[in-house]
Enzyme design. Structure first.
Site, PDB file in Angstrom:
ATOM      1  N   ARG A  39      -0.209  96.082  47.719  1.00 57.98           N
ATOM      2  CA  ARG A  39      -0.905  96.079  48.904  1.00 57.98           C
ATOM      3  C   ARG A  39      -0.403  96.631  50.618  1.00 57.98           C
ATOM      4  O   ARG A  39       1.343  96.755  49.679  1.00 57.98           O
ATOM      5  CB  ARG A  39      -1.058  94.729  49.202  1.00 57.98           C
ATOM      6  CG  ARG A  39      -2.450  93.811  48.277  1.00 57.98           C
ATOM      7  CD  ARG A  39      -2.052  92.705  48.574  1.00 57.98           C
ATOM      8  NE  ARG A  39      -2.150  92.207  50.150  1.00 57.98           N
ATOM      9  CZ  ARG A  39      -2.320  90.776  50.250  1.00 57.98           C
ATOM     10  NH1 ARG A  39      -0.930  90.109  49.718  1.00 57.98           N
ATOM     11  NH2 ARG A  39      -1.919  90.576  51.913  1.00 57.98           N
ATOM     12  N   SER A  99       0.514  95.436  52.699  1.00 58.01           N
ATOM     13  CA  SER A  99       1.519  94.309  54.411  1.00 58.01           C
ATOM     14  C   SER A  99       3.566  94.510  53.797  1.00 58.01           C
ATOM     15  O   SER A  99       3.858  95.039  53.684  1.00 58.01           O
ATOM     16  CB  SER A  99       1.090  93.134  53.607  1.00 58.01           C
ATOM     17  OG  SER A  99       1.572  92.546  53.036  1.00 58.01           O
ATOM     18  N   LYS A 126       0.849  84.320  42.252  1.00 60.72           N
ATOM     19  CA  LYS A 126      -0.781  83.739  42.291  1.00 60.72           C
ATOM     20  C   LYS A 126      -1.778  84.185  43.196  1.00 60.72           C
ATOM     21  O   LYS A 126      -2.310  83.064  42.995  1.00 60.72           O
ATOM     22  CB  LYS A 126       0.690  82.500  44.064  1.00 60.72           C
ATOM     23  CG  LYS A 126       0.898  83.500  44.700  1.00 60.72           C
ATOM     24  CD  LYS A 126       1.657  82.238  45.889  1.00 60.72           C
ATOM     25  CE  LYS A 126       1.954  82.894  47.422  1.00 60.72           C
ATOM     26  NZ  LYS A 126       0.377  83.118  47.777  1.00 60.72           N
ATOM     27  N   THR A 157      -2.475  77.249  58.342  1.00 65.41           N
ATOM     28  CA  THR A 157      -1.707  77.436  57.274  1.00 65.41           C
ATOM     29  C   THR A 157      -3.668  78.149  55.948  1.00 65.41           C
ATOM     30  O   THR A 157      -4.786  77.506  56.664  1.00 65.41           O
ATOM     31  CB  THR A 157      -1.948  76.447  55.354  1.00 65.41           C
ATOM     32  OG1 THR A 157      -1.746  76.687  54.256  1.00 65.41           O
ATOM     33  CG2 THR A 157      -2.281  74.860  55.544  1.00 65.41           C
ATOM     34  N   ARG A 186      -4.628  74.613  48.660  1.00 69.54           N
ATOM     35  CA  ARG A 186      -4.042  73.044  47.991  1.00 69.54           C
ATOM     36  C   ARG A 186      -2.659  72.876  49.514  1.00 69.54           C
ATOM     37  O   ARG A 186      -2.912  71.494  49.243  1.00 69.54           O
ATOM     38  CB  ARG A 186      -3.219  74.668  47.670  1.00 69.54           C
ATOM     39  CG  ARG A 186      -2.343  73.246  46.220  1.00 69.54           C
ATOM     40  CD  ARG A 186      -0.625  73.395  46.921  1.00 69.54           C
ATOM     41  NE  ARG A 186      -0.132  75.261  46.603  1.00 69.54           N
ATOM     42  CZ  ARG A 186       0.681  74.942  47.543  1.00 69.54           C
ATOM     43  NH1 ARG A 186       1.347  74.432  47.801  1.00 69.54           N
ATOM     44  NH2 ARG A 186       0.902  76.507  47.565  1.00 69.54           N
ATOM     45  N   ARG A 227      -5.200  83.364  58.885  1.00 65.06           N
ATOM     46  CA  ARG A 227      -4.898  84.103  58.312  1.00 65.06           C
ATOM     47  C   ARG A 227      -3.803  84.989  58.997  1.00 65.06           C
ATOM     48  O   ARG A 227      -3.018  84.770  59.545  1.00 65.06           O
ATOM     49  CB  ARG A 227      -6.313  84.891  58.175  1.00 65.06           C
ATOM     50  CG  ARG A 227      -7.077  84.587  57.695  1.00 65.06           C
ATOM     51  CD  ARG A 227      -7.063  84.217  56.539  1.00 65.06           C
ATOM     52  NE  ARG A 227      -7.048  85.944  55.665  1.00 65.06           N
ATOM     53  CZ  ARG A 227      -7.677  86.306  55.483  1.00 65.06           C
ATOM     54  NH1 ARG A 227      -8.788  86.584  55.396  1.00 65.06           N
ATOM     55  NH2 ARG A 227      -6.924  87.943  54.777  1.00 65.06           N
ATOM     56  N   GLY A 228      -3.483  86.162  58.388  1.00 64.12           N
ATOM     57  CA  GLY A 228      -2.326  86.230  59.170  1.00 64.12           C
ATOM     58  C   GLY A 228      -1.063  86.881  58.126  1.00 64.12           C
ATOM     59  O   GLY A 228      -1.001  86.259  57.007  1.00 64.12           O
ATOM     60  N   ASN A 229      -0.716  87.754  58.563  1.00 58.25           N
ATOM     61  CA  ASN A 229       0.981  88.460  57.799  1.00 58.25           C
ATOM     62  C   ASN A 229       1.883  86.778  58.192  1.00 58.25           C
ATOM     63  O   ASN A 229       2.051  86.309  59.265  1.00 58.25           O
ATOM     64  CB  ASN A 229       1.544  89.505  57.802  1.00 58.25           C
ATOM     65  CG  ASN A 229       1.614  90.498  58.884  1.00 58.25           C
ATOM     66  OD1 ASN A 229       1.794  89.131  60.536  1.00 58.25           O
ATOM     67  ND2 ASN A 229       1.554  91.239  59.975  1.00 58.25           N
ATOM     68  N   THR A 269       3.495  87.097  62.063  1.00 62.87           N
ATOM     69  CA  THR A 269       1.398  86.642  62.516  1.00 62.87           C
ATOM     70  C   THR A 269       1.830  85.630  63.175  1.00 62.87           C
ATOM     71  O   THR A 269       1.943  84.456  63.804  1.00 62.87           O
ATOM     72  CB  THR A 269       0.578  87.682  61.689  1.00 62.87           C
ATOM     73  OG1 THR A 269       0.166  88.711  62.276  1.00 62.87           O
ATOM     74  CG2 THR A 269      -0.925  86.861  62.633  1.00 62.87           C
ATOM     75  N   ARG A 270       1.645  84.462  61.432  1.00 61.23           N
ATOM     76  CA  ARG A 270       2.025  83.272  61.388  1.00 61.23           C
ATOM     77  C   ARG A 270       3.126  82.322  61.879  1.00 61.23           C
ATOM     78  O   ARG A 270       3.380  81.810  63.043  1.00 61.23           O
ATOM     79  CB  ARG A 270       2.016  82.706  59.982  1.00 61.23           C
ATOM     80  CG  ARG A 270       0.622  83.081  59.019  1.00 61.23           C
ATOM     81  CD  ARG A 270       0.440  83.196  57.872  1.00 61.23           C
ATOM     82  NE  ARG A 270      -0.739  83.809  57.411  1.00 61.23           N
ATOM     83  CZ  ARG A 270      -1.368  83.074  56.354  1.00 61.23           C
ATOM     84  NH1 ARG A 270      -0.410  81.985  55.560  1.00 61.23           N
ATOM     85  NH2 ARG A 270      -2.384  83.454  55.491  1.00 61.23           N
TER      86      ARG A 270
END
Length: 317
Positions: free
Chosen positions: A9, A11, A79, A123, A127, A145-147, A150-151
């Protein structure tokens, strides 16, 4: 092989963890290694993870690129990798696992217990949402969402009071010390099966000798065993990799332990099962047998306890 192409990916986190693997493969094989960034639908969509069909959405584009011979192997966060077999592909190696724990990254140094009532915690993981609702039903859970940047930025800017992230991802980006407020211990806060581990997927069949040797050199037998046990629980429950299931397996003084917990999405119910085995040795074959044994016993317990009645599992009889 003159050039080994490694798909990933695009990212920052995926590139960081893939670069580490690419360097190890280059050192082991003596071959030139080329990183091939691949954009997935999960990276470009702003829809919630559950609406996209779970974290497997990140793996599909990588797998198609591998089957189309655009690369020779791909690196997944384990995961995020569905447990179902994918025609034409197989896992070629699982390197040593990083920290499997989750981390609360909160403003003003708050911990999960000291966050103010009504605090907004972000989140995208069902889970983690279930665990937060169980532990602190007064919190406001925000599906995000986001990398990682960003979070974390949403906490810095004050839009959120905290986010829950994986310690492994923060560590691979060199942000663990700067970002953490509280590391959540596995005994109280089990994480996703395979969290902290990477999976290297290749095309099935006979591998190039140089590539096969390089993959063997970076495979970590103990990590392969414990994450396999965790993922086998998911497979037995027919739960997706975004299901509200936490699992932790460890090898300790000759014993193989596995604990798994299934949560209801609203956090009101959970069921836990733990089992242990004593493998004849720490050989790959004996550890594989032990992983199969304890994962089956744990999954049977969870189903017998009614996990499928309150969690989004797709169990068939």
């Amino acid at each position: 092989m003159s050039v080994i192409r490694v798909g990933t990916r695009s990212s920052a986190l995926a590139l960081a963890q893939t670069t580490t693997i690419a360097n190890r493969i280059a050192n082991s094989s003596g071959s030139e290694v080329q990183i091939v960034p691949i954009v997935t639908h999960g990276d470009t969509s702003t829809d919630s993870l559950s609406s996209l069909g779970g974290t497997g959405v990140f793996a599909s584009a990588l797998r198609e690129a591998l089957l189309n011979d655009e690369c020779d192997l791909v690196v997944h966060s384990l995961k995020d990798l569905p447990t179902d077999a994918y025609p034409g592909l197989s896992l070629g190696a699982i390197p040593k696992r990083a920290d499997a724990r989750d981390v609360l990254c909160a403003r003003s140094g708050f911990t999960l217990d000291t966050l103010p009532e009504g605090a907004r915690v972000g989140t995208g993981s069902p889970r983690r949402m279930a665990q937060l609702r169980e532990r602190r039903p007064d919190l406001t859970i925000v599906d995000i969402r986001g990398n990682i940047d960003t979070r974390l930025g949403r906490v810095v800017e004050g839009d959120l009071d905290a986010v829950v992230l994986a310690a492994a991802g923060l560590g691979r980006l060199g942000k663990l010390d700067a970002a953490q407020s509280e590391i959540l211990e596995l005994s109280d806060w089990p994480t996703a099966p395979g969290q902290g581990a990477l999976g290297i997927e290749v095309r099935s069949g006979k591998l190039d000798r140089v590539l096969a040797s390089a993959l063997q050199s970076i495979n970590h037998v103990s990590t392969e065993a414990v994450v396999s046990a965790e993922r086998l629980v998911l497979a037995r429950l027919e739960a997706g990799c975004a299901a509200p299931v936490g699992a932790t397996a460890v090898l300790d003084t000759g014993l193989f332990f596995l604990t798994a917990t299934v949560y209801s999405p609203d956090g009101s119910r959970r069921i836990t099962s733990s089992h242990a085995a004593t493998p004849e040795s720490h050989s790959a074959a004996h550890l594989h047998d032990a992983a199969q044994d304890i994962s089956e016993r744990v999954a049977v317990d969870l189903l017998a306890g009614g996990a499928a009645e309150f969690a989004p599992l797709k169990v068939t009889t």
